[in-house]
Enzyme design. Sequence first.
Site, mmCIF file in Angstrom:
data_model
loop_
_atom_site.group_PDB
_atom_site.id
_atom_site.type_symbol
_atom_site.label_atom_id
_atom_site.label_comp_id
_atom_site.label_asym_id
_atom_site.label_seq_id
_atom_site.Cartn_x
_atom_site.Cartn_y
_atom_site.Cartn_z
ATOM 1 N N ASP A 67 0.813 -1.219 0.000
ATOM 2 C CA ASP A 67 0.000 0.000 0.000
ATOM 3 C C ASP A 67 0.846 1.269 0.000
ATOM 4 O O ASP A 67 2.066 1.220 0.186
ATOM 5 C CB ASP A 67 -0.965 0.007 1.201
ATOM 6 C CG ASP A 67 -0.319 -0.519 2.486
ATOM 7 O OD1 ASP A 67 0.924 -0.527 2.566
ATOM 8 O OD2 ASP A 67 -1.055 -0.903 3.405
ATOM 9 N N ASN A 136 -7.631 -2.949 14.198
ATOM 10 C CA ASN A 136 -9.005 -3.269 13.801
ATOM 11 C C ASN A 136 -9.045 -4.470 12.856
ATOM 12 O O ASN A 136 -10.065 -4.751 12.250
ATOM 13 C CB ASN A 136 -9.664 -2.045 13.142
ATOM 14 C CG ASN A 136 -8.916 -1.594 11.883
ATOM 15 O OD1 ASN A 136 -7.929 -2.207 11.489
ATOM 16 N ND2 ASN A 136 -9.392 -0.533 11.262
ATOM 17 N N HIS A 138 -7.209 -4.759 10.081
ATOM 18 C CA HIS A 138 -6.923 -4.491 8.670
ATOM 19 C C HIS A 138 -5.637 -5.196 8.241
ATOM 20 O O HIS A 138 -4.720 -5.396 9.033
ATOM 21 C CB HIS A 138 -6.922 -2.985 8.345
ATOM 22 C CG HIS A 138 -5.752 -2.199 8.823
ATOM 23 N ND1 HIS A 138 -5.855 -0.882 9.219
ATOM 24 C CD2 HIS A 138 -4.441 -2.503 8.964
ATOM 25 C CE1 HIS A 138 -4.664 -0.431 9.565
ATOM 26 N NE2 HIS A 138 -3.784 -1.388 9.421
ATOM 27 N N GLU A 143 -9.650 -1.981 5.264
ATOM 28 C CA GLU A 143 -10.269 -1.711 6.559
ATOM 29 C C GLU A 143 -11.538 -2.551 6.727
ATOM 30 O O GLU A 143 -12.064 -3.076 5.743
ATOM 31 C CB GLU A 143 -10.653 -0.220 6.636
ATOM 32 C CG GLU A 143 -9.481 0.751 6.461
ATOM 33 C CD GLU A 143 -8.604 0.875 7.701
ATOM 34 O OE1 GLU A 143 -8.609 -0.008 8.565
ATOM 35 O OE2 GLU A 143 -7.892 1.894 7.809
#
Length: 243
Positions: A67, A136, A138, A143
């Site tokens: 990313d 979380n 990810h 996400e």
Amino acid sequence: MRVIVAENYEAMSRQAANIISSVVVSKPDCVLGLATGSTPIGMYKELIKRYQEGDLDFSKVKSVNLDEYVGLEPTHDQSYRYFMQTNLFDHVNIDVANTNVPGGLSEDVDAECARYDEVIRSMGGIDIQVLGMGHNGHIGFNEPAEDFPVGTHQVELAQSTIEANARFFATMDEVPRKAVTMGIGSIMLAKQILVVVNGEGKADIVAKAFNGPVTPQVPASILQLHPNVVLVGDKDALSKLKF
Ligand code: F6R
């Protein structure tokens, strides 16, 4: 899934470097899928050390990163291109032309995403994908969502991710709100996946991802369906995992 419990961060980094090293040694022109973030820094240091000692050769290795932030120049010290240069590429004999990070500055983001998918495809896929895990769940910047995105795409970062990233920027306004990330489909097509986690702050999400239901609300949970995952963590991060 194979789980390796390491005593501490240094041991986790060495174990993770062992796995990457074995891929590079057995397939010198392998495709490494790489991650940024705090977790793999020790693993990259270990790989650099092994290169400097003459035990690893990256001259034919190709890489694709997960990313990149939208809007940051590759030379910005918080861009993921800059991270990879300073934490690995500048210190080993990899050919920079063989390294790929999604472009975060493209005017046409959709075209950039399609180009990146084609880069991965043209390399014959990823031999081993390194993943860290967000609090979380990810992976990359996929996400929690309603579904699992397949290809490279642009994402709005979750508020919790923006807040977690804020420590690296002078002001909250400078923290990027968007990123381009490899999709879950591309990650799942990697022949092998190496997940690295450390610290007790990751213990809950690790247990949720690997012991809980497979759901796009916890993107890493999809890794339960991959046939060749190695999870390397320190004992704090793995303390709540049942295996
Ligand atoms: C990094 C990436 C992220 C991180 C994750 C964990 O390229 O894609 O998914 O792996 O946010 O970050 P750290 O390692 O800083 O806890």
